[in-house]
Design a protein around this motif. Sequence first.
Motif, mmCIF file in Angstrom:
data_model
loop_
_atom_site.group_PDB
_atom_site.id
_atom_site.type_symbol
_atom_site.label_atom_id
_atom_site.label_comp_id
_atom_site.label_asym_id
_atom_site.label_seq_id
_atom_site.Cartn_x
_atom_site.Cartn_y
_atom_site.Cartn_z
ATOM 1 N N LYS A 44 64.388 109.087 -56.253
ATOM 2 C CA LYS A 44 64.169 108.506 -54.942
ATOM 3 C C LYS A 44 64.341 106.990 -55.033
ATOM 4 O O LYS A 44 63.910 106.375 -56.005
ATOM 5 C CB LYS A 44 62.772 108.837 -54.419
ATOM 6 C CG LYS A 44 62.569 110.307 -54.068
ATOM 7 C CD LYS A 44 63.405 110.701 -52.863
ATOM 8 C CE LYS A 44 63.232 112.141 -52.478
ATOM 9 N NZ LYS A 44 64.044 112.507 -51.301
ATOM 10 N N THR A 45 64.985 106.396 -54.024
ATOM 11 C CA THR A 45 65.263 104.963 -54.068
ATOM 12 C C THR A 45 64.511 104.204 -52.974
ATOM 13 O O THR A 45 64.206 104.747 -51.916
ATOM 14 C CB THR A 45 66.775 104.701 -53.905
ATOM 15 O OG1 THR A 45 67.210 105.218 -52.646
ATOM 16 C CG2 THR A 45 67.568 105.353 -55.023
ATOM 17 N N PHE A 46 64.215 102.958 -53.283
ATOM 18 C CA PHE A 46 63.690 102.034 -52.276
ATOM 19 C C PHE A 46 64.373 100.689 -52.499
ATOM 20 O O PHE A 46 64.997 100.455 -53.543
ATOM 21 C CB PHE A 46 62.167 101.905 -52.380
ATOM 22 C CG PHE A 46 61.676 101.183 -53.596
ATOM 23 C CD1 PHE A 46 61.418 99.819 -53.585
ATOM 24 C CD2 PHE A 46 61.463 101.879 -54.788
ATOM 25 C CE1 PHE A 46 60.957 99.155 -54.706
ATOM 26 C CE2 PHE A 46 61.004 101.225 -55.925
ATOM 27 C CZ PHE A 46 60.753 99.856 -55.877
ATOM 28 N N LYS A 47 64.291 99.820 -51.527
ATOM 29 C CA LYS A 47 64.973 98.534 -51.641
ATOM 30 C C LYS A 47 64.053 97.392 -51.246
ATOM 31 O O LYS A 47 63.117 97.562 -50.459
ATOM 32 C CB LYS A 47 66.247 98.509 -50.801
ATOM 33 C CG LYS A 47 66.047 98.750 -49.321
ATOM 34 C CD LYS A 47 67.391 98.805 -48.602
ATOM 35 C CE LYS A 47 67.205 99.107 -47.118
ATOM 36 N NZ LYS A 47 68.498 99.143 -46.403
ATOM 37 N N ILE A 48 64.347 96.244 -51.833
ATOM 38 C CA ILE A 48 63.660 95.000 -51.482
ATOM 39 C C ILE A 48 64.683 94.103 -50.804
ATOM 40 O O ILE A 48 65.755 93.847 -51.368
ATOM 41 C CB ILE A 48 63.080 94.320 -52.730
ATOM 42 C CG1 ILE A 48 62.064 95.238 -53.424
ATOM 43 C CG2 ILE A 48 62.409 93.001 -52.355
ATOM 44 C CD1 ILE A 48 61.529 94.683 -54.728
ATOM 45 N N VAL A 49 64.387 93.671 -49.608
ATOM 46 C CA VAL A 49 65.343 92.882 -48.838
ATOM 47 C C VAL A 49 64.705 91.548 -48.438
ATOM 48 O O VAL A 49 63.475 91.398 -48.421
ATOM 49 C CB VAL A 49 65.803 93.639 -47.570
ATOM 50 C CG1 VAL A 49 66.512 94.921 -47.944
ATOM 51 C CG2 VAL A 49 64.613 93.926 -46.649
ATOM 52 N N ILE A 81 65.335 91.010 -54.948
ATOM 53 C CA ILE A 81 66.039 91.706 -53.867
ATOM 54 C C ILE A 81 67.039 92.679 -54.490
ATOM 55 O O ILE A 81 67.784 92.321 -55.405
ATOM 56 C CB ILE A 81 66.763 90.693 -52.954
ATOM 57 C CG1 ILE A 81 65.727 89.847 -52.201
ATOM 58 C CG2 ILE A 81 67.690 91.405 -51.977
ATOM 59 C CD1 ILE A 81 66.319 88.713 -51.417
ATOM 60 N N GLY A 82 67.044 93.896 -54.032
ATOM 61 C CA GLY A 82 67.960 94.896 -54.568
ATOM 62 C C GLY A 82 67.442 96.303 -54.344
ATOM 63 O O GLY A 82 66.455 96.527 -53.633
ATOM 64 N N TYR A 133 60.998 97.221 -48.571
ATOM 65 C CA TYR A 133 60.022 96.139 -48.698
ATOM 66 C C TYR A 133 60.727 94.805 -48.446
ATOM 67 O O TYR A 133 61.921 94.668 -48.732
ATOM 68 C CB TYR A 133 59.417 96.113 -50.104
ATOM 69 C CG TYR A 133 58.538 97.291 -50.438
ATOM 70 C CD1 TYR A 133 57.173 97.244 -50.216
ATOM 71 C CD2 TYR A 133 59.082 98.453 -50.989
ATOM 72 C CE1 TYR A 133 56.353 98.331 -50.533
ATOM 73 C CE2 TYR A 133 58.274 99.533 -51.314
ATOM 74 C CZ TYR A 133 56.917 99.467 -51.081
ATOM 75 O OH TYR A 133 56.117 100.536 -51.384
ATOM 76 N N TYR A 134 59.962 93.844 -47.945
ATOM 77 C CA TYR A 134 60.491 92.489 -47.807
ATOM 78 C C TYR A 134 60.135 91.680 -49.056
ATOM 79 O O TYR A 134 59.051 91.825 -49.620
ATOM 80 C CB TYR A 134 59.931 91.813 -46.558
ATOM 81 C CG TYR A 134 60.471 92.408 -45.276
ATOM 82 C CD1 TYR A 134 61.803 92.243 -44.933
ATOM 83 C CD2 TYR A 134 59.639 93.141 -44.426
ATOM 84 C CE1 TYR A 134 62.302 92.799 -43.758
ATOM 85 C CE2 TYR A 134 60.138 93.698 -43.255
ATOM 86 C CZ TYR A 134 61.467 93.525 -42.936
ATOM 87 O OH TYR A 134 61.971 94.077 -41.787
ATOM 88 N N LYS A 142 55.594 98.842 -55.577
ATOM 89 C CA LYS A 142 55.354 100.152 -56.189
ATOM 90 C C LYS A 142 54.987 101.175 -55.111
ATOM 91 O O LYS A 142 53.815 101.381 -54.793
ATOM 92 C CB LYS A 142 54.242 100.065 -57.227
ATOM 93 C CG LYS A 142 54.086 101.317 -58.076
ATOM 94 C CD LYS A 142 53.005 101.110 -59.132
ATOM 95 C CE LYS A 142 52.864 102.341 -60.011
ATOM 96 N NZ LYS A 142 51.816 102.159 -61.052
ATOM 97 N N PRO A 143 55.999 101.842 -54.543
ATOM 98 C CA PRO A 143 55.701 102.851 -53.520
ATOM 99 C C PRO A 143 54.966 104.049 -54.119
ATOM 100 O O PRO A 143 55.209 104.437 -55.267
ATOM 101 C CB PRO A 143 57.087 103.257 -53.012
ATOM 102 C CG PRO A 143 58.012 102.946 -54.145
ATOM 103 C CD PRO A 143 57.452 101.742 -54.821
#
Length: 401
Positions: A270-275, A250-251, A213-214, A221-222
Motif C-alpha cells: 500500500k502506498t501513501f505520499k507526502i506532498v 516529499i514523495g 500527507y502534507y 506513519k499511517p
Amino acid sequence: MKKLLSIILSIVMLLSITAGMSVSVYAGEEDFAYKVTTNGNAVITGYIGSDTSLTIPTMLGGYQVTGIDEYAFYYESGIRSVTIPGSIQTIARYAFCFCNDLTSVTLFKGIKSIDKYAFNRCESLYSVNYTGTKAEWHSLSDFLYYSDEYYYTIVCSDGRIETADDFVHTYVTTIKKATPKSSGYVDHKCKYCNDNHYKYLPQVYAKLSKKKYYYSGKAKKPKVTVYNENGSTISKEHYKVVYPKGRKKIGKYTVKIIFKGAYYSGTIKKTFKIVKKVKKPAQVKGVKATVLIDNDNSTVPFNVKWKKVKGASGYQMKFGNEDGGGKYWSGTKTFKGASNTTFNTMLLYGTDICASKYGCSFLKIRAYKKVNGKKVYGKWSKIVNCKTYEKTNGKTKEKLY
C-alpha cells in the motif's frame, strides 16, 4: 516306474507353489484353499468345510497364513462364529460377504488391515470382539463404522465402539493458506473415517488510515488495518508491517504487509505520499450583482463585480434561482483572471445561468489557482442577492418583486 512318476508330480507341485501360483489344498479337517505369495506366505482363497465354529489357521502346508483373499468365505452361510488370529495381516473386501448366519467374530491384536466391506451383508452380525484397544482398532479399519445399511459394535479391551463418538480419531490436517489473491481452508480429517472439521479462511485485504500527507519535516506513519473479505479484523500475530525508511521528504512511499504463520501467506503493498502544502486562494469579498432591465435599448445586462484575489488564476461563479418550489442552485461558470463580468441575460435566458430572463436571484464566487495542472479552490464568498433595476425613458430605479 510309478514311484518315479510320483516323485516327478511332487516336484511339479512344489515348484508351482513356490512360483506364487494359486493351488487348492484340502488339509484334512481344515478344508482351506490357499495360494502362496512371492514372499512365501499363504493367503486363504476358499473354504469347503462345514464347521459352524471356524478358527482360521496360522499355518497351511508349512506356510504362515497372513491374509484372507476376496470372496474366500463368500456365501458360507453355515458359519456361525469365526476366530481370526493376529498372524493374519490383511482381510480383503467381501472376504466374508453374505455369511448370513455369522453372529460372532473374534479378531486378535496384530491384524493390520481390514477392508471396510470385508463383512458386508452379514445380516446376523451385530458385534465383534477385538483383543486390542479402541485406538488400535481405529488404526486398522473403519469397516464396522459403516457397511451399507448394517452397523456393528466393536468390543475392545478398553471399551466398546458403538457410535462415531466412541472412535479414537486420527486426524490429518490439510491447510490451504489464505492470501491477498484467494481464500483458503483448514481441514482436520480423520484418515480412517469421514469425520472432519473444516474451517474456511477468507481472502485478506489491507488499507492505510491515510494516503496523503502534507510536508512538515516530520516522519509520517499511517495506521494499517488488515481484514478479511467478511470485514473481520485479522489479528496482528498473522502479519507484520514493514514501513520504508525516512518518510519525511516529499514523495511516494510503500508500506508492506507480510503475512506469516500457518494460515496466511503473501504480501500486500500500500502506498501513501507526502506532498507540498499549497496555500489556497483567499476568500472572494466585495461581491455585488445587479441586473438592469433597459427598456430603452431592449437589453437586460447582468453585471457582477468583486475584489480581485491576489495570486488567483480565475474564478468560479455559482448561480441560484427561486420559484414556487423554493431556492435552488441552477448552474456554474468559470472565468479566467477577471474581477468583474457582464452578461446579457436575454441571450443567456434558458441556460444553466439564467433560469429567468431577468437574471439570477443569488450567487456566490470562489477563486482558484493552478498548481501542477490542477485547480486549487479557495473558500466560497458569502451568498449575494442580485439587485434588479429598471430603466425607462432615461430614468433608472430599483425594481422590487
